[in-house]
Every structure is written in structure tokens, then in C-alpha cells.
Design an enzyme around this catalytic site. Sequence first.
Site, PDB file in Angstrom:
ATOM      1  N   LYS A 212      -4.149  -3.932  -4.808  1.00  0.00           N
ATOM      2  CA  LYS A 212      -4.646  -5.301  -4.867  1.00  0.00           C
ATOM      3  C   LYS A 212      -5.844  -5.469  -3.945  1.00  0.00           C
ATOM      4  CE  LYS A 212      -1.894  -8.586  -3.462  1.00  0.00           C
ATOM      5  NZ  LYS A 212      -0.658  -9.387  -3.587  1.00  0.00           N
ATOM      6  N   GLU A 218      -2.792   5.144   1.393  1.00  0.00           N
ATOM      7  CA  GLU A 218      -2.165   6.175   0.571  1.00  0.00           C
ATOM      8  C   GLU A 218      -2.834   6.271  -0.799  1.00  0.00           C
ATOM      9  OE1 GLU A 218      -0.468   3.999   2.376  1.00  0.00           O
ATOM     10  OE2 GLU A 218       1.384   4.875   3.182  1.00  0.00           O
ATOM     11  N   GLY A 269       3.078  -7.692  -4.479  1.00  0.00           N
ATOM     12  CA  GLY A 269       3.237  -6.351  -5.036  1.00  0.00           C
ATOM     13  C   GLY A 269       4.581  -6.148  -5.701  1.00  0.00           C
ATOM     14  N   ARG A 270       5.657  -6.549  -5.030  1.00  0.00           N
ATOM     15  CA  ARG A 270       6.993  -6.303  -5.579  1.00  0.00           C
ATOM     16  C   ARG A 270       7.333  -7.227  -6.737  1.00  0.00           C
ATOM     17  NH1 ARG A 270       6.845  -8.166  -0.485  1.00  0.00           N
ATOM     18  NH2 ARG A 270       7.896 -10.104   0.094  1.00  0.00           N
ATOM     19  N   GLU A 356      12.472  -6.138   0.978  1.00  0.00           N
ATOM     20  CA  GLU A 356      11.156  -6.533   1.491  1.00  0.00           C
ATOM     21  C   GLU A 356      10.981  -8.053   1.436  1.00  0.00           C
ATOM     22  OE1 GLU A 356       7.471  -5.013  -0.417  1.00  0.00           O
ATOM     23  OE2 GLU A 356       7.004  -4.169   1.541  1.00  0.00           O
ATOM     24  N   HIS A 387      30.973   9.969  -8.812  1.00  0.00           N
ATOM     25  CA  HIS A 387      31.236  11.305  -8.268  1.00  0.00           C
ATOM     26  C   HIS A 387      30.503  11.512  -6.954  1.00  0.00           C
ATOM     27  CE1 HIS A 387      33.309  13.029 -11.834  1.00  0.00           C
ATOM     28  NE2 HIS A 387      32.724  11.988 -12.401  1.00  0.00           N
ATOM     29  N   LYS A 502       1.501   0.620  10.144  1.00  0.00           N
ATOM     30  CA  LYS A 502       0.157   0.938   9.647  1.00  0.00           C
ATOM     31  C   LYS A 502      -0.843   1.030  10.790  1.00  0.00           C
ATOM     32  CE  LYS A 502       0.409  -1.508   5.206  1.00  0.00           C
ATOM     33  NZ  LYS A 502      -0.217  -2.559   4.381  1.00  0.00           N
TER      34      LYS A 502
END
Lengths: 526, 526
Positions: A212, A218, A269-270, A356, A387, A502
Site C-alpha cells: 500500500k 520485505e 492490509g488484513r 493484529e 492427530h 521495524k
Amino acid sequence: MISWKNLDQLSSYQELEKTAPVNLKEVMSGESGAARVKACVVPMEEGLSYNYAAKAVDDTIVDQLQKLADEAQLVDKYEALYNGEMINTGEKRLVLHQLTRGQLGKDVVVDGVNKRSFYVEQQNRIAEFADKVHQGQIVPEDGKKFTTVVQIGIGGSDLGPRAMYIALRNWAIRSNSLLMEAKFISNVDPDDAAAVLESTDLAHALFILVSKSGTTLETLTNETFVKNALTKAGLNPAKHMIACTSEASPLAHNEGYLAAFYMDNYIGGRYSSTSVVGGAVLSLAFGPAVFAQFLEGAAAEDRRAAEKDIRRNPEMLDALIGVYERNVLGYESTAVLPYSQALSRFPAHLQQLDMESNGKSVNRFGEPVNYPTGPVIFGEPGTNGQHSFYQLLHQGKNIIPLQFVGFKNSQLGVDDTIQGSTSQQKLCANVAAQIVAFACGKDDEDPNKRFDGGRPSSIITGEDVNPRSLGALLSHFENKVMFQGFAWNLNSFDQEGVQLGKVLAKRVLAHDTEGALTEYSRLLNI
Amino acid sequence: MISWKNLDQLSSYQELEKTAPVNLKEVMSGESGAARVKACVVPMEEGLSYNYAAKAVDDTIVDQLQKLADEAQLVDKYEALYNGEMINTGEKRLVLHQLTRGQLGKDVVVDGVNKRSFYVEQQNRIAEFADKVHQGQIVPEDGKKFTTVVQIGIGGSDLGPRAMYIALRNWAIRSNSLLMEAKFISNVDPDDAAAVLESTDLAHALFILVSKSGTTLETLTNETFVKNALTKAGLNPAKHMIACTSEASPLAHNEGYLAAFYMDNYIGGRYSSTSVVGGAVLSLAFGPAVFAQFLEGAAAEDRRAAEKDIRRNPEMLDALIGVYERNVLGYESTAVLPYSQALSRFPAHLQQLDMESNGKSVNRFGEPVNYPTGPVIFGEPGTNGQHSFYQLLHQGKNIIPLQFVGFKNSQLGVDDTIQGSTSQQKLCANVAAQIVAFACGKDDEDPNKRFDGGRPSSIITGEDVNPRSLGALLSHFENKVMFQGFAWNLNSFDQEGVQLGKVLAKRVLAHDTEGALTEYSRLLNI
């Protein structure tokens, strides 16, 4: 008039704390249990429904949750949100992800831009672009078609779109809608990008750079990584890359990309799977019509979440049962357990969405709150989880509320009858069995084989995972998290907790460190 | 003489409860923090080391943990385990997974069989078989080589081997050891098997059926599913399938398989990565020499875990710090955060290993315990997690202890310098930054941007993920979980909590249900 109060200031919450708890084991046993499964159901959209029979609530508690919803003005706050009030108080931003699909409520105009029209325009631009790629009008250097789309993004630019792609891939194979394979590069670990590139036909790969701000370290690192690989392969990166970003970002209106599609600061973002962030990769992989169906499913469920009657609003009911479990019953984690391989990465998306959004300790005014907020979210698809970690869920010292999801039908429809039942029937039999096992337990002379029961769960059931039901499911959880944030009086739409790391990482890379940071840097040979 | 006591009966534990807590933020700030990072380190094998500087412990507390280790006879119990005492009291079984790789301690002879020799013999048989496959001496119908190996198993027959394969795949590419691609089918959801088969060249695929008992419903169902697909493709399933099972199982000495390799009841599923369960798939994928290195790494770390000095035994120290956090400090979850894409499924394996071993409420004698036992384990690789659930870890209401893992070097060695640093340096800078951010926090006038710090973490560092370091890492966690189980006085080697669900699922499939179970079955159309 909306009033923003802390949960513990609400008289309905104080009453809820005093309400007699429900003995889940007792009410879920025998005919009472059967009656509950039939009664405790809230229809959702697209064939889904929410069943809370195995939650430790009764009519009195649900009535109390209704009072809480009313006193906390949850639906009014939701309306305020989608009508464009500044709900993200920390960053002073509107919260408009519902507008990307739902077109709920009023027109929202910011700086002369009608946001509804803006989001629709971007969807249309993506549809047009994707059609051209599919029809071979936009092509790489050799004039052949693009066959693979690779999303470069991290966090919300990765988890949601990746989970949705995985969820629909088999459906698309069966319905002849898998137009391009999609892959994802997220981690700054160079082994992530290198491994994806090693298995990709670069000459026919289209990369989507998603950031954005256009400044995510990254993502920019991986972009350069990919561009170097393209250049080494004799390809022109500008012919292989599009951007999903905001118009103010350095990636916008940039000749380094075949095209750029835009979101804005009002899409977190999420919450961006239904924006261009999910739209580009899903439209390229499955075609714009499939993405449109996904949006319609989400839009339908968004409308349902505006219902004031909690017994008809599955998002609000799920949210407030969660608040009851977290704040009154004191449970710290929630497991998300989809009995569907298609939803294998859905828990990882919900983990971000929920933790978040509501993993906060101050309210929307920046004041510390004195009650638990968002839980730890984890999960894996069933039956695999059975399991693995179910041992602790059944017999561990702490009670972990469970959120099951199950579908009547598989996606591919390839199945065999083995020992008298299909694999899909076995899958469904297992989720039914687990709910009852967790709720009712089983006595045994050997205490090691004893199950106390009383472990609460809900289940969302549906026909199958398809674009529409997936959209509705996504909307369910987005709205659930939103309602919980309202109940806790949090700002669910910022994430200041990710900033310090960051800043310190930049200092490490600049060798501007002291104390422990210097020593850890040495330890890792930076 | 070994004495099995509950944790709260130990005087050293009662003293530990009274020991003054450490202010982590304070001790990790400034020069004190630097000194801690240098001092609080325990060497491990294969270039790894365990650093606990950012845990809320000091010399007094570690001394107290040493007393606890001594009083609880943790190392004596470990010795008893690998020397063949019946440690799995619930199922009345020995616990011998260390013998599959470590050949620690005495010979263990059961019913006339030397177990050490038995496990070595099975490894040798696998090595011979894998060599023949690689050399084209064992081939499918068309006489060409097998190119893909597909493991069919669930739980411990899936999670560990899959995590190990993913961890070593890029290493193998770089060292020219990727001899066959491996895939995995686990879920009974038919979409899992169907999707794997859809993307597999069946004519050159070798399937490994993994089930100790030979009766695991999911696995047998998927086996039939695969056999049907092979038959439909005109292939003979018996030419495409091997079994990893116990000698008493119906799969043993069965003409339906090209070969069968054996484990026994003394290898628990979640501890079986170093047995034939991991051995077959890893030897076929990477070659027997690579699997042997993996075992050597595990064996070396197993030996280190037998050290009585807690400051020289990273497994025991890690375990008891965890007990301190769980029982004295009251933390309910632990996040596992490998800064390595190679370890992307390692947290899912640890989730089973830990939660299935120690998610119990009764001690090894079947008596209820009055203290917390195993925590919830969850995690995703960094830096991805940073952009997801770290918000809650930094600013949520509950403190979640963190277990970082980081490596100086990537696996593929493909990297670019971008903005003055490589991707690998950025990755390492991030983990260093996170540890300090969690421990030290940061004040801010805006409470929304305030970080309280005091959030504890440890880190295991190493040179890179390779077969030896991966073996050591696996052993570290297996032994950590074992020591915690001893401290809590649990039987960490059974899993009675998974039984009830199985029983009820069978009843659903037999339509032998009542009450809520009947209604849930209807809801899911079974």
C-alpha cells in the site's frame, strides 16, 4: 449519538458477569442436546449457517448478550463505519473495506472522490486487464500467454489472498476456471523467493507487487530479487510486473509496471482480500467473474451483520459469545478448525485478522483497559489436527474454545466408498463426533481415559467451498472481529505494535546499535 | 532409586515459587543487556547454541532450576528411558525413539530382540532399498525410474517427516541431493488426496503407506483412494507401494507392497521422524547418507541432554524455564518463531510434539494434577509473523513467551544486496530487533505507541539448516518436551485424549447415534 465506552463500564456487561453459567455437558447430553442443535442455529448467506448449540450459553445469556450489543451500540457503530466515520482513531482514517464489495450504506466522499466509485473503478480496471491477459492481448516478450501469476507481498498482502487462492483452487479445477497458477513470495528469507523462482517459468510469469505504502522493506527487497532474476534470464521486468498500491506511493504511475491498481489508506492490509490486493491475483487466477462472485458472497454477509437482533446476526452473536468466553469465563486462546483441506491456510489468515486487530491493551482513546482483549488464534485443518494437538484440547488443563467449519460436499468431487462410507462422509462424521466429544466428554474408571467435557465449540456449516460461500465466510470473520473490537472499545484498525521491531531492524542494518542489540547482531553475524 | 513426584510436591519448586522475579526490561537494557547476551548461552551440537538472555531468569533462578532438575531426577529419568524402563505407564510401553539414532546407553532386549540392532537393521534395509530405487534397480512397470515419493500418513506419520523434508529441500537442491520429489497425503478430506494425485506422475510415483498399527482410518482410506487411482491409470498398486508399520500389523509381510519397513510400539508417532517413518521418505528424497547425517545430529544432541549441569544442558534448561513461565509466571501459550523459510512447518510439528505429549491433566499414575501442564504452541516463520500476529505479542493483554530460531546463512545461497544489505542480513536483523523490542519495549507519550517490554524470549542460533543441525534441533525439542513431562510428572508418551472422537466418528458412520450426535450428523448430511 454513539457513545464509546469500555466494556467494564457497561451495565449489561456487569449483569452478564453475574448471570449463572451454563453446564455445557449437562445441556448437551441426551434429548436436551438434540434440541439445542436444532434450535441454536443462525442462518447465514450462501448456504452457510452458524450453530452455537455447543457453546456454554442459554437463552438468558443470549438475552444478556443482546442487551450488551444494544448498550454498546454495536450495529450503530458498524453503520457509522461503513457510512464513513473516522473509526480508525489512531491513524485518523476511515475504515471502508466493506465498500470494496458491499456498497453498503451512503456514498462516502473524501477530498472530492466518491470512494464507492473509486473501488468499483479499480475492480473494473482489474477485470479488463485480466481479460486481456487471458485472451493473449497482454503478453510477455515471446508473444505467448502468461501462465503463472506470482504475488509479492507480506502480511495482509499475502495471508488473505493466499488463503483465498488455496481455498478456491480445487473448485476452479473442477469448474474449468483455473486460468493461471498462482504463487506467493512473502518472507524476506532469500530461500523463499529463490525456491519460488526456481520452480517458475519466468518467461511466462506475471508478478504482482503489493504494498500500500510502496515502502514495505520485505516486499521491495523481494521485488528487486525478482527483477534481478528476470534480468538475468534476459527478460524485461517492466513487461512482467504490475503493482497494487496506493496512488500516493512511489509505485503508482510508474513506468516500471505494466499496470497499477489502487487502494487507499481506508483499506487495512488484513481487510484487503476484497480490494485490489486480492482482486488482482484472484481475477488473474480464476477470472474476474469468479472474483465478482466472491465479492457478492461477502457483500451479502455484510448486510446480514447489520441486523440488530443478535439471534439473526451470526457475526455479532459469534463475537459476543467470544467476549463472554474471554472476559467472563477467562479463556485465553481460540482454535479455528476447518474440516476442509481447501481452508488449510484460512486459520493463518484469521490469526492475522484477529490478533493484529484486537491484540491491544489500550482503548480507542489510548487509555489502558483492565480486561482481556483479543485471544491467541491458532488452528490447522481437521482431521489433521485430531492427530496432533487435539489431545490438549480434550484433556489439557486449560479450556480452549473451538471454532469448527464443515461442508457437506468436497470440491473436486473425486471420492471413493471405503468401508461403507466416502472420505467426505468420514470427514463430516469426524467433525460431528468431535463437537459432541468436547461438549459431553465421557466418564471412565481409568482417569487417564476420562474426558471431562464442557469444552465449548461452534460450527459454521455449508454446502461446499465456492467463491460465494468463501466470501460470506470471510465477511463473517471480518465482522466478528470488528464487533469484538467495538465491544472491547479498541481501535481494531491500526497496528502500532509492529512498529518498534521495524525501527530496531533498521538500526541493526545501519550498525547503529548498542547494548543487547549489538550483541544479538554479532551472534547472528550481521 | 527414581521417585516420581508431582511438581508441587517438590521442595525445590516451592522455593522457586518464592524466588524474587526478574525485571526483564531492566536487566536487558544498557550494558547489563549486552553482558547477558554474552553470558546466557549454552552451546549445542552442530553449530547451534541456545541463548536465554531475554528470559526473565537470573543466576538465582537458574540455580533453583538446577535444584529442581536434581530433585525431580530429570537426567536419571532420561537415562531410565533410554535404558529401556517402562516409561509410558499408560500403555505399558518402553520409550525408545532415541535408540533409532543415538544408540545411547545399554542394549535393550525385548522378547529376545535387541532393539538397537532391530532399528539399525531397518535403517540399513531402507538404505539398500533407496539405493536400488535411485540406481534404477527397483522400477515401475515401464522400467524407468521412480521420480516422486508420496507419503500417506497422518499425525506423527505426516507432520514430522513433512516438516523435515521441507526443511532440507532447498539444502538438497544446492548440494545436488534432491533425488526424488516428495509429496504428502494426510487429511481424510478427499480434496487432499485428489489434489496431490492430480499433480503427480502416477506411473513414476512410489507411495509410502505409514501406519504403525495398520488400522489408522484416514490412512487406510487414502491408501484405497490411491490404489483406485493407480488401477484406473492401468498401473499395479503393488508395484508402487511400500509400507512403514509394525511387524504385528496387517500391512507387514504383505504381498500388496514392494517392501515393508518396521518400527514398533516403543516409537511414538510424534517421535518417529528418526525411525522408518521419517527414514523411508527422507532416504528416498535425499539419499540414505543425508538421512544418516540427520540421525547423527539428533544423536549428538541426545548425548548433550544427558548432562546433569543445567547450564550445559540446553534441553533441560529450555524445559525448566518453560515450566517456570507456565507454573510460576502463569503464561498459557508459547510461540515458536523460526526465522527461516525452511522451517515453515516446523511449528506445526512442534505443536503436535508438545501439545500431544503434555496436554494432560492427570499424572503418570492417573491422578489429577493441580497445576498447569503443557502450553498452547503456535507459530509461523519470521518475518511473516511480524506482519501478522506480532501485534498481539507486543501489545496484547497476555504475555506469550517466544522461542526464536535463527541462522546466519540461507540454504540456497542465492541472495542480492539491496539498500546495502542482503535479504539474509535483513532476516537476521529482524530477529535481533524483535528480541530486544519484546524485552525492552519503548516508552512513548502516545500510549498507543507504547511498548511495555518485559516479554520473554529465547533464541537458538546456528550456521544454516542442514541435515545435522536439523537433527540436533529436532532432538532439542523432543528432549525439552520429555523433560517438561518429567517435571510435571506426566506420561508424555500416550494420547488417550484422541480416542473418544474416533469412537464417536465410527458410531456416526454406523448410524448408531443419539441426541446431539444424531442432529449434528443430519446437519452435515451424513
